[in-house]
Design a protein around this motif. Structure first.
Motif, PDB file in Angstrom:
ATOM      1  N   ILE A  98      -5.201   4.489  -1.304  1.00 16.27           N
ATOM      2  CA  ILE A  98      -4.674   3.600  -0.269  1.00 16.27           C
ATOM      3  C   ILE A  98      -5.222   2.203  -0.480  1.00 16.27           C
ATOM      4  CG2 ILE A  98      -4.668   3.123   2.207  1.00 16.27           C
ATOM      5  CD1 ILE A  98      -4.810   6.070   2.714  1.00 16.27           C
ATOM      6  N   LEU A  99      -6.504   2.111  -0.869  1.00 16.47           N
ATOM      7  CA  LEU A  99      -7.128   0.813  -1.065  1.00 16.47           C
ATOM      8  C   LEU A  99      -6.393   0.014  -2.146  1.00 16.47           C
ATOM      9  CD1 LEU A  99      -9.425  -1.064  -0.306  1.00 16.47           C
ATOM     10  CD2 LEU A  99     -10.850   0.060  -2.016  1.00 16.47           C
ATOM     11  N   ALA A 100      -6.185   0.649  -3.308  1.00 14.16           N
ATOM     12  CA  ALA A 100      -5.521  -0.040  -4.415  1.00 14.16           C
ATOM     13  C   ALA A 100      -4.099  -0.437  -4.023  1.00 14.16           C
ATOM     14  CB  ALA A 100      -5.498   0.845  -5.654  1.00 14.16           C
ATOM     15  N   GLY A 101      -3.374   0.484  -3.374  1.00 20.98           N
ATOM     16  CA  GLY A 101      -1.995   0.202  -2.973  1.00 20.98           C
ATOM     17  C   GLY A 101      -1.925  -0.915  -1.944  1.00 20.98           C
ATOM     18  N   SER A 102      -2.850  -0.883  -0.974  1.00 22.62           N
ATOM     19  CA  SER A 102      -2.831  -1.906   0.079  1.00 22.62           C
ATOM     20  C   SER A 102      -3.118  -3.284  -0.494  1.00 22.62           C
ATOM     21  CB  SER A 102      -3.895  -1.594   1.140  1.00 22.62           C
ATOM     22  OG  SER A 102      -3.622  -0.370   1.745  1.00 22.62           O
ATOM     23  N   LEU A 103      -4.099  -3.353  -1.405  1.00 26.37           N
ATOM     24  CA  LEU A 103      -4.433  -4.650  -1.992  1.00 26.37           C
ATOM     25  C   LEU A 103      -3.245  -5.191  -2.790  1.00 26.37           C
ATOM     26  CD1 LEU A 103      -8.126  -4.036  -3.122  1.00 26.37           C
ATOM     27  CD2 LEU A 103      -7.322  -5.540  -1.298  1.00 26.37           C
ATOM     28  N   THR A 104      -2.581  -4.302  -3.545  1.00 29.13           N
ATOM     29  CA  THR A 104      -1.415  -4.730  -4.330  1.00 29.13           C
ATOM     30  C   THR A 104      -0.310  -5.246  -3.411  1.00 29.13           C
ATOM     31  OG1 THR A 104      -1.970  -2.967  -5.873  1.00 29.13           O
ATOM     32  CG2 THR A 104       0.136  -4.043  -6.177  1.00 29.13           C
ATOM     33  N   LEU A 105      -0.014  -4.471  -2.364  1.00 30.86           N
ATOM     34  CA  LEU A 105       1.027  -4.901  -1.418  1.00 30.86           C
ATOM     35  C   LEU A 105       0.606  -6.176  -0.693  1.00 30.86           C
ATOM     36  CD1 LEU A 105       2.207  -1.573   0.234  1.00 30.86           C
ATOM     37  CD2 LEU A 105       3.540  -3.087  -1.211  1.00 30.86           C
ATOM     38  N   GLY A 106      -0.699  -6.283  -0.420  1.00 28.64           N
ATOM     39  CA  GLY A 106      -1.213  -7.468   0.270  1.00 28.64           C
ATOM     40  C   GLY A 106      -0.976  -8.721  -0.558  1.00 28.64           C
ATOM     41  N   LEU A 107      -1.259  -8.617  -1.865  1.00 27.04           N
ATOM     42  CA  LEU A 107      -1.028  -9.766  -2.752  1.00 27.04           C
ATOM     43  C   LEU A 107       0.438 -10.149  -2.758  1.00 27.04           C
ATOM     44  CD1 LEU A 107      -3.252  -9.050  -5.870  1.00 27.04           C
ATOM     45  CD2 LEU A 107      -3.589 -10.758  -4.091  1.00 27.04           C
ATOM     46  N   LEU A 108       1.308  -9.123  -2.737  1.00 27.94           N
ATOM     47  CA  LEU A 108       2.749  -9.371  -2.727  1.00 27.94           C
ATOM     48  C   LEU A 108       3.171 -10.117  -1.459  1.00 27.94           C
ATOM     49  CD1 LEU A 108       5.436  -7.782  -4.276  1.00 27.94           C
ATOM     50  CD2 LEU A 108       5.597  -7.092  -1.919  1.00 27.94           C
ATOM     51  N   ALA A 109       2.521  -9.755  -0.339  1.00 31.33           N
ATOM     52  CA  ALA A 109       2.902 -10.360   0.938  1.00 31.33           C
ATOM     53  C   ALA A 109       2.277 -11.735   1.127  1.00 31.33           C
ATOM     54  CB  ALA A 109       2.490  -9.437   2.089  1.00 31.33           C
ATOM     55  N   ALA A 118      -0.754  -1.261   7.311  1.00 34.00           N
ATOM     56  CA  ALA A 118      -1.955  -1.736   8.015  1.00 34.00           C
ATOM     57  C   ALA A 118      -2.944  -2.330   7.014  1.00 34.00           C
ATOM     58  CB  ALA A 118      -2.595  -0.586   8.788  1.00 34.00           C
ATOM     59  N   GLY A 119      -3.184  -1.615   5.928  1.00 32.45           N
ATOM     60  CA  GLY A 119      -4.156  -2.069   4.938  1.00 32.45           C
ATOM     61  C   GLY A 119      -3.760  -3.392   4.314  1.00 32.45           C
ATOM     62  N   SER A 120      -2.474  -3.497   3.937  1.00 30.46           N
ATOM     63  CA  SER A 120      -2.056  -4.730   3.257  1.00 30.46           C
ATOM     64  C   SER A 120      -2.098  -5.916   4.212  1.00 30.46           C
ATOM     65  CB  SER A 120      -0.661  -4.551   2.669  1.00 30.46           C
ATOM     66  OG  SER A 120       0.255  -4.251   3.681  1.00 30.46           O
ATOM     67  N   MET A 121      -1.766  -5.677   5.486  1.00 30.35           N
ATOM     68  CA  MET A 121      -1.765  -6.784   6.437  1.00 30.35           C
ATOM     69  C   MET A 121      -3.186  -7.229   6.778  1.00 30.35           C
ATOM     70  SD  MET A 121       1.181  -7.710   6.828  1.00 30.35           S
ATOM     71  CE  MET A 121       2.304  -7.114   5.624  1.00 30.35           C
ATOM     72  N   LEU A 122      -4.083  -6.258   6.808  1.00 29.85           N
ATOM     73  CA  LEU A 122      -5.497  -6.567   7.045  1.00 29.85           C
ATOM     74  C   LEU A 122      -6.015  -7.521   5.985  1.00 29.85           C
ATOM     75  CD1 LEU A 122      -6.727  -5.124   9.434  1.00 29.85           C
ATOM     76  CD2 LEU A 122      -7.940  -3.607   7.873  1.00 29.85           C
ATOM     77  N   PHE A 123      -5.457  -7.391   4.795  1.00 33.12           N
ATOM     78  CA  PHE A 123      -5.861  -8.253   3.681  1.00 33.12           C
ATOM     79  C   PHE A 123      -5.072  -9.562   3.680  1.00 33.12           C
ATOM     80  CE2 PHE A 123      -4.763  -9.441  -0.722  1.00 33.12           C
ATOM     81  CZ  PHE A 123      -6.012  -9.860  -1.147  1.00 33.12           C
ATOM     82  N   ALA A 124      -3.743  -9.438   3.849  1.00 30.45           N
ATOM     83  CA  ALA A 124      -2.886 -10.609   3.642  1.00 30.45           C
ATOM     84  C   ALA A 124      -2.899 -11.585   4.826  1.00 30.45           C
ATOM     85  CB  ALA A 124      -1.454 -10.171   3.347  1.00 30.45           C
ATOM     86  N   PHE A 125      -3.018 -11.082   6.056  1.00 28.77           N
ATOM     87  CA  PHE A 125      -2.953 -11.980   7.215  1.00 28.77           C
ATOM     88  C   PHE A 125      -4.072 -13.019   7.214  1.00 28.77           C
ATOM     89  CE2 PHE A 125      -0.119  -9.404  10.340  1.00 28.77           C
ATOM     90  CZ  PHE A 125       0.905  -9.530   9.441  1.00 28.77           C
ATOM     91  N   PRO A 126      -5.352 -12.568   7.232  1.00 32.55           N
ATOM     92  CA  PRO A 126      -6.405 -13.584   7.307  1.00 32.55           C
ATOM     93  C   PRO A 126      -6.379 -14.553   6.129  1.00 32.55           C
ATOM     94  CG  PRO A 126      -7.348 -11.360   7.150  1.00 32.55           C
ATOM     95  CD  PRO A 126      -5.880 -11.212   7.218  1.00 32.55           C
ATOM     96  N   ILE A 127      -6.280 -14.013   4.913  1.00 35.02           N
ATOM     97  CA  ILE A 127      -6.316 -14.883   3.746  1.00 35.02           C
ATOM     98  C   ILE A 127      -5.096 -15.791   3.705  1.00 35.02           C
ATOM     99  CG2 ILE A 127      -6.276 -14.931   1.225  1.00 35.02           C
ATOM    100  CD1 ILE A 127      -8.032 -12.551   1.183  1.00 35.02           C
TER     101      ILE A 127
END
Lengths: 294, 401
Positions: free
Chosen positions: A143-154, A80-89
């Motif tokens: 969770i924040l750090a992990g989500s951002l890292t996964l978000g960048l990957l996605a 959820a966290g990574s998608m919240l970051f990766a989808f909009p951007i």
């Protein structure tokens, strides 16, 4: 005589073709067989472990008993966290590249960088996430750090999906909209995006499946070895399914005793990917369009 | 007025879109910055194990040693000072545990309170000593000479064969075996994946009927979606024991196991990229070939494959790229022994697996930590070269049309 030679060379040509095609068919089906063996093995071994308790209980006895509840919740948080970051951007970035950017060195640079980011190994994302988010920003293992890292990957996947979907929209729609006096943004938001939406969403679902199974980026940014409680904030560490599978299959307290748990965890991971793929395929059929995923 | 705000809103959105467009570029630049900032630190740190002192008699002409030499000395491969440019005298090795050979417990003190003094005496009176002890026992008026260890050089780092990042008294940070291990496993993977993948791509693009194609395509997509840790787990419980039994090996965790697992993982990339390339063959070319009397198979290998060769090589390069960067699956099945591989039936250790396995235990800012980041730099550069090659090949292809 001449006729005879032609006929025999024709025959050998035909034989070569049949042989080649047979080999190609055999090799292609062996690819399918590989997938079936892997899926079948994990699903058969794992199904007997799956129960309501397995999904909703904490791990016990050095992770050889009990369930995977905290890891399941952790993975859901991270996805959820990574998608919240990766989808909009990612979607905005895809719009920029395909709709807004002029054909210049800058656009080429952005595209090149996006391709490069897509090729960066996942463990390098882990190193980067650890230095930037965990240490530099002081988020700690969270969770924040992990989500951002996964978000960048996605991100590159989301960008590419968006770009491909926008590419499939015929230019006449854009020209028509602009000719009617609509602004660029009105054209993009009311004409192009609604048309591209089904394809974008299908690609996004597939990327969810992929993010949920990533291990290397979360090793040093969020994943906990053993933490039998649920997170209360985004600054908490969590367990995650892929890391849990790695731990109990290689370095757990008793590897043999936790085999059943490992099969169960692998089953759940495969199930998530299968469900994402099935949903994406269903949506594809539902919208009656083909999406090309790279 | 309303129009003005409308325009403003649109400008804002456009700004936001442009900013989002730059995120990936910024990320890549940040990755480069942080990776190299940490990684290059390794070349300005002494490879002496943290908190340790290596000392010799003050008249000993040897002032500086290399980390590799220290290890050779402690492994008793170098036993004479002559070999290090000193006098012709045997090296007298001393580490802190040997102190009881020289002094009684009273002389050292119950709480080691006299230990610094005793060490000082010992180094002063033994001309051929090479002493290794914790920094906290270094006397203030130390009469010996502290050996400086030469900083790790780029050559030592890239070409060194020993990877012992935590060994006492001097860490060994040679990554040649890790680089070769990575390339070795990836090469094996591509040898397995390329024939299988190309055959499937040809079958999908030219031979299969649409019905079969519609079954095969989702299967390949699914193969790409399975998490690497699940591949690793499958490899661990199925492929590793199989290899162990098949070849009668003491352990099944080998380069071969890694190559098989990576080969399977590289298949989807190779298949989809080369299939796309073959599909771009112009219809006119295929039909011309068929009209000249060539059959389908001849058309495939004389027209379609030559035409799409750059796409096929792109597929192979991308497949290698995936294999080089893959972490978890390799970590689980290759056995992780940091030796230079000679056959596929030996354990090997790759760069990503090393980072994943060791970063958790490396103290932040220490030389081990920085060495792992330097490995990350190497990995990043390898994949960068691969990506740029792919980019170059595909732009070249476009220009040729």
């Amino acid at each position: 005589m001449a006729f005879g030679t032609t006929s025999s060379s024709h025959k050998s040509k035909k034989l070569a073709q049949s042989a080649a095609f047979f080999i190609f068919r055999l090799l292609s089906f062996s690819v399918v067989a590989i997938l079936l063996v892997i899926l079948g093995f994990i699903l058969v071994q794992g199904i007997s472990v799956i129960s309501w308790e397995f999904l909703t209980e904490m791990p016990r006895e050095g992770m050889t008993e009990g369930g995977i509840f905290p890891a399941l919740v952790g993975t859901l948080c991270l996805v959820a966290g990574s998608m919240l970051f990766a989808f909009p951007i990612g979607i905005l970035s895809g719009i920029y590249i395909h709709e807004y950017a002029k054909d210049s060195w800058f656009k080429r640079f952005v595209k090149l960088m996006t391709n490069n980011l897509a090729g960066v190994p996942s463990i390098v994302f882990g190193l980067f996430g650890m230095t930037l988010f965990v240490n530099q920003f002081g988020f700690g293992d969270s969770i924040l750090a992990g989500s951002l890292t996964l978000g960048l990957l996605a991100l590159p996947v989301v960008i590419r999906t968006t770009e491909e979907s926008l590419k499939s929209i015929d230019d006449s729609f854009r020209i028509g909209s602009l000719a009617l006096g609509a602004t660029k943004w009105q054209t993009v938001s009311r004409v192009v995006l609604p048309m591209a939406f089904p394809n974008i969403i299908t690609g996004l679902i597939l990327s969810i499946g992929r993010v949920s199974g990533e291990t290397a980026p979360i090793l040093f940014t969020v994943a906990a070895y053993f933490l039998p409680k649920l997170p209360t904030s985004i600054f908490d560490q969590v367990m995650a399914l892929p890391y849990h599978l790695y731990v109990i299959s290689t370095s757990g307290t008793d590897i043999e005793a936790s085999r059943a748990m490992a099969y169960g965890t692998a089953f759940v991971l495969i199930l998530i990917v299968l469900l994402a793929n099935l949903l994406a395929n269903w949506l594809r059929r539902y919208f009656g369009k083909k999406v090309k995923m790279n | 007025m309303k129009r003005y705000f409308h325009n403003l809103g649109e400008k804002l959105i456009e700004g936001l879109i442009t900013i989002s467009g730059t995120v990936t570029s910024i990320t890549v630049l940040l990755i480069v910055f942080f990776l190299f900032k940490e990684g290059l630190g390794i070349f300005s740190q002494s490879p002496v194990a943290e908190g340790s002192v290596i000392a010799v008699h003050q008249n000993n002409p040897v002032k500086e040693l290399k980390a590799e030499e220290v290890k050779e000395i402690f492994d008793q491969n170098i036993t004479n000072w002559k070999e290090l440019g000193g006098p012709n005298a045997p090296i007298k090795l001393f580490s802190i545990d040997d102190i009881t050979d020289y002094y009684t417990e009273e002389q050292i003190g119950a709480n080691f309170e006299y230990l610094p003094q005793r060490l000082n005496e010992l180094v002063a009176k033994e001309p051929n000593i090479l002493a290794f002890f914790p920094e906290e026992y270094l006397a203030k008026d130390f009469k010996g000479h502290q050996i400086k260890l030469a900083n790790v050089s780029l050559g030592d780092f890239l070409l060194g064969r020993q990877w012992y990042p935590t060994i006492q008294p001097a860490v060994q940070l040679g990554v040649l075996s890790l680089i070769l291990g990575t390339l070795w496993v990836s090469l094996g993977a591509i040898l397995i994946a390329l024939p299988l993948g190309l055959a499937s791509a040809i079958y999908l693009a030219e031979i299969a009927n649409p019905k079969v194609r519609n079954i095969l395509k989702p299967v390949i997509e699914l193969l790409a979606g399975i998490p690497s840790v699940v591949y690793g787990f499958f490899g661990l419980v199925v492929i590793v024991p199989l290899i162990q039994d098949l070849f009668g090996l003491p352990v099944g965790e080998t380069a071969l196991a890694g190559s098989i697992v990576l080969g399977i993982m590289a298949l989807p990339t190779i298949i989809s990229v080369s299939e796309d390339a073959m599909r771009t063959t112009p219809r006119a070319m295929k039909e011309a070939s068929l009209a000249l009397g060539a059959n389908k198979w001849q058309t495939i290998y004389k027209v379609i494959i030559p035409y799409s060769i750059s796409g096929i090589s792109t597929a192979a390069i991308l497949g290698i790229g995936r294999a080089i960067g893959e972490t978890m699956a390799v970590l689980m099945v290759t056995g992780n022994a940091s030796v230079i591989p000679h056959t596929f039936l030996e354990p090997v250790r790759t760069i990503p697996a090393t980072i994943a396995a060791e970063l958790g235990e490396a103290p932040q800012g220490g030389i081990h930590y920085q060495a792992l980041f330097a490995l990350g730099c190497i990995l990043f550069l390898m994949t960068l070269v691969i990506n740029l090659t792919v980019d170059f090949v595909s732009t070249k292809k476009k220009e040729n049309r």
